[in-house]
Design a protein around this motif. Structure first.
Motif, PDB file in Angstrom:
ATOM      1  N   GLN A  27      47.687   5.689  40.526  1.00  0.00           N
ATOM      2  CA  GLN A  27      48.267   4.656  41.398  1.00  0.00           C
ATOM      3  C   GLN A  27      47.208   3.919  42.237  1.00  0.00           C
ATOM      4  O   GLN A  27      47.552   3.165  43.125  1.00  0.00           O
ATOM      5  CB  GLN A  27      49.292   5.301  42.340  1.00  0.00           C
ATOM      6  CG  GLN A  27      50.525   5.861  41.642  1.00  0.00           C
ATOM      7  CD  GLN A  27      51.435   4.771  41.116  1.00  0.00           C
ATOM      8  OE1 GLN A  27      51.372   3.624  41.552  1.00  0.00           O
ATOM      9  NE2 GLN A  27      52.278   5.114  40.147  1.00  0.00           N
ATOM     10  N   ASP A 103      56.792  13.395  55.746  1.00  0.00           N
ATOM     11  CA  ASP A 103      57.727  13.194  54.626  1.00  0.00           C
ATOM     12  C   ASP A 103      57.676  14.419  53.728  1.00  0.00           C
ATOM     13  O   ASP A 103      56.799  15.289  53.880  1.00  0.00           O
ATOM     14  CB  ASP A 103      57.349  11.946  53.825  1.00  0.00           C
ATOM     15  CG  ASP A 103      58.560  11.265  53.200  1.00  0.00           C
ATOM     16  OD1 ASP A 103      59.542  11.991  52.882  1.00  0.00           O
ATOM     17  OD2 ASP A 103      58.533  10.043  53.022  1.00  0.00           O
ATOM     18  N   ILE A 105      58.354  15.497  49.394  1.00  0.00           N
ATOM     19  CA  ILE A 105      58.554  14.992  48.034  1.00  0.00           C
ATOM     20  C   ILE A 105      58.722  16.181  47.098  1.00  0.00           C
ATOM     21  O   ILE A 105      57.976  17.168  47.178  1.00  0.00           O
ATOM     22  CB  ILE A 105      57.348  14.135  47.584  1.00  0.00           C
ATOM     23  CG1 ILE A 105      57.229  12.897  48.475  1.00  0.00           C
ATOM     24  CG2 ILE A 105      57.483  13.729  46.114  1.00  0.00           C
ATOM     25  CD1 ILE A 105      55.950  12.131  48.264  1.00  0.00           C
ATOM     26  N   LYS A 109      59.764  14.695  41.306  1.00  0.00           N
ATOM     27  CA  LYS A 109      59.954  13.262  41.570  1.00  0.00           C
ATOM     28  C   LYS A 109      58.700  12.700  42.256  1.00  0.00           C
ATOM     29  O   LYS A 109      58.726  12.285  43.412  1.00  0.00           O
ATOM     30  CB  LYS A 109      61.180  13.039  42.451  1.00  0.00           C
ATOM     31  CG  LYS A 109      62.476  13.529  41.814  1.00  0.00           C
ATOM     32  CD  LYS A 109      63.669  13.263  42.719  1.00  0.00           C
ATOM     33  CE  LYS A 109      64.967  13.736  42.078  1.00  0.00           C
ATOM     34  NZ  LYS A 109      66.151  13.492  42.945  1.00  0.00           N
ATOM     35  N   LEU A 111      57.022  10.000  41.635  1.00  0.00           N
ATOM     36  CA  LEU A 111      56.794   8.561  41.587  1.00  0.00           C
ATOM     37  C   LEU A 111      56.633   7.928  42.966  1.00  0.00           C
ATOM     38  O   LEU A 111      55.902   6.944  43.119  1.00  0.00           O
ATOM     39  CB  LEU A 111      57.950   7.878  40.836  1.00  0.00           C
ATOM     40  CG  LEU A 111      58.001   8.138  39.324  1.00  0.00           C
ATOM     41  CD1 LEU A 111      59.230   7.469  38.714  1.00  0.00           C
ATOM     42  CD2 LEU A 111      56.720   7.629  38.658  1.00  0.00           C
ATOM     43  N   ARG A 112      57.323   8.481  43.974  1.00  0.00           N
ATOM     44  CA  ARG A 112      57.212   7.875  45.322  1.00  0.00           C
ATOM     45  C   ARG A 112      56.024   8.406  46.113  1.00  0.00           C
ATOM     46  O   ARG A 112      55.782   7.975  47.241  1.00  0.00           O
ATOM     47  CB  ARG A 112      58.502   8.056  46.123  1.00  0.00           C
ATOM     48  CG  ARG A 112      59.067   9.411  46.184  1.00  0.00           C
ATOM     49  CD  ARG A 112      60.433   9.399  46.906  1.00  0.00           C
ATOM     50  NE  ARG A 112      60.300   8.957  48.289  1.00  0.00           N
ATOM     51  CZ  ARG A 112      60.177   9.818  49.312  1.00  0.00           C
ATOM     52  NH1 ARG A 112      60.138  11.120  49.106  1.00  0.00           N
ATOM     53  NH2 ARG A 112      60.078   9.345  50.528  1.00  0.00           N
ATOM     54  N   SER A 115      53.379   5.623  47.232  1.00  0.00           N
ATOM     55  CA  SER A 115      53.848   4.731  48.292  1.00  0.00           C
ATOM     56  C   SER A 115      53.911   5.461  49.629  1.00  0.00           C
ATOM     57  O   SER A 115      53.618   4.880  50.686  1.00  0.00           O
ATOM     58  CB  SER A 115      55.223   4.156  47.934  1.00  0.00           C
ATOM     59  OG  SER A 115      56.187   5.192  47.795  1.00  0.00           O
ATOM     60  N   VAL A 116      54.280   6.754  49.584  1.00  0.00           N
ATOM     61  CA  VAL A 116      54.315   7.557  50.808  1.00  0.00           C
ATOM     62  C   VAL A 116      52.911   7.719  51.375  1.00  0.00           C
ATOM     63  O   VAL A 116      52.673   7.563  52.576  1.00  0.00           O
ATOM     64  CB  VAL A 116      54.960   8.939  50.542  1.00  0.00           C
ATOM     65  CG1 VAL A 116      54.736   9.880  51.733  1.00  0.00           C
ATOM     66  CG2 VAL A 116      56.447   8.786  50.267  1.00  0.00           C
ATOM     67  N   ARG A 119      51.703   4.417  52.885  1.00  0.00           N
ATOM     68  CA  ARG A 119      52.390   4.157  54.158  1.00  0.00           C
ATOM     69  C   ARG A 119      51.841   5.032  55.279  1.00  0.00           C
ATOM     70  O   ARG A 119      51.557   4.552  56.378  1.00  0.00           O
ATOM     71  CB  ARG A 119      53.890   4.427  53.976  1.00  0.00           C
ATOM     72  CG  ARG A 119      54.725   4.178  55.234  1.00  0.00           C
ATOM     73  CD  ARG A 119      56.090   4.818  55.075  1.00  0.00           C
ATOM     74  NE  ARG A 119      56.004   6.278  55.106  1.00  0.00           N
ATOM     75  CZ  ARG A 119      56.894   7.094  54.543  1.00  0.00           C
ATOM     76  NH1 ARG A 119      57.921   6.598  53.869  1.00  0.00           N
ATOM     77  NH2 ARG A 119      56.745   8.401  54.637  1.00  0.00           N
TER      78      ARG A 119
END
Length: 321
Positions: A27, A103, A105, A109, A111-112, A115-116, A119
């Motif tokens: 990513q 956060d 995860i 999963k 994939l996020r 982005s986490v 951020r």
């Protein structure tokens, strides 16, 4: 261009760490990392490393993600902590968030994750800037407090509340100066005292002088600029000449406080008055000496005139002969 990030992993499985790194690199991140799986190793890395992010598993043999979070937060309040776990219940996830995790995860999963991470890195940078600004403000306030409490000038901060002016704080010089009139009032006891009460009751300033004093402050508030006044305080046979300057402190266009800075000019005024008195005495003496000199001069002139009359007289000459 890849985004460089230093990650501290709290994970017992090297394979899981490699999967996370692979996903983040895919990513657009460039990863420098270290893996720990015990409390002591975690503390050591927090001490020696400069980490952008902490990623932790929930279940770690002999340790745990929640214990790891508490250790991290005890050492660093800003660094993002993200939980990446294969299985975690909702109540446990809420406990992590309440304890300071950013956060969580699920490993199924991923994939996020990118982005986490992005951020949280941005938010952490913002927090660092805020903390840095707060630290600078704290240091600045400390310097101002030192100046406030150690200057020879009498200083006080007055809060503007409608038509009233209320003491919020006074410095040591203010206390020392005005305790000449009312001994026994401690510094903290000034807070909340109305300025009008202080002037009329504690210093017993005449009503017209109180009004002049308050009017000068009101002019500073309304004119939004510094004003100055010199007053002579008298009480219990003591007097104090104070040159007072009032500076409005604004919040936008609203004047919320007045900084009252007073300089004790009593010695200077009394010395000036003494000099003026001495000059008056010298003037009186000068006038008296001039009068005496005129008298002596007139007396001398009369003597000369008399001598001239006597010596010019024929009868007087005949007597002498």
């Amino acid at each position: 261009m890849k985004i460089p990030v230093n990650i501290l992993f709290i994970e017992d499985s090297i394979a899981d760490v490699e999967l996370i790194i692979l996903e983040l690199e895919r990513q657009g991140f460039s990863i420098d990392w270290v893996r720990v799986d015990s409390k002591d190793a975690l503390i050591e890395q927090l001490k020696i490393g400069e980490w952008d992010l902490v990623i932790s598993d929930h279940i770690i043999p002999g340790f745990s993600g929640i214990k790891a979070l508490k250790v991290v937060r005890s050492k660093n309040k800003v660094i993002p902590f993200v939980l990446v776990s294969g299985a975690i219940g909702e109540e446990q996830a809420v406990q992590y968030i309440k304890s300071g995790a950013q956060d969580y995860i699920l490993k199924q999963k991923m994939l996020r994750l990118a982005s986490v991470v992005k951020r949280e890195l941005e938010e952490a940078e913002t927090k660092k800037k805020i903390l840095k600004a707060e630290q600078k403000l704290k240091e600045s306030n400390k310097r101002l407090s030192t100046i406030y409490n150690h200057t020879n000038d009498c200083m006080s901060l007055l809060k503007v509340e409608g038509l009233h002016l209320i003491f919020e704080s006074v410095n040591d010089s203010f206390l020392e100066c005005y305790n000449k009139f009312h001994e026994g009032i401690e510094k903290e006891n000034y807070k909340g005292i109305l300025l009008s009460y202080f002037l009329s009751e504690l210093i017993t300033l005449d009503e017209d002088k109180v009004n002049e004093f308050l009017t000068t402050i009101r002019d500073a508030i309304n004119g939004r600029r510094r004003r100055k006044i010199i007053l002579n305080f008298r009480n219990k046979g003591k007097q104090l000449f104070m040159e007072s300057r009032f500076t409005p402190i604004l919040d936008g266009k609203l004047c919320t406080h007045i900084l009252w800075v007073g300089s004790d000019i009593t010695e200077s005024i009394l010395a000036s008055q003494k000099m003026e008195s001495t000059n008056q005495e010298l003037l009186k003496l000068k006038i008296q000496l001039e009068y005496e000199n005129r008298y002596l001069l007139e007396e001398s002139n009369l003597k000369h005139q008399f001598d001239d009359i006597i010596y010019s007289s024929n009868e007087f000459k005949s007597i002498l002969l």
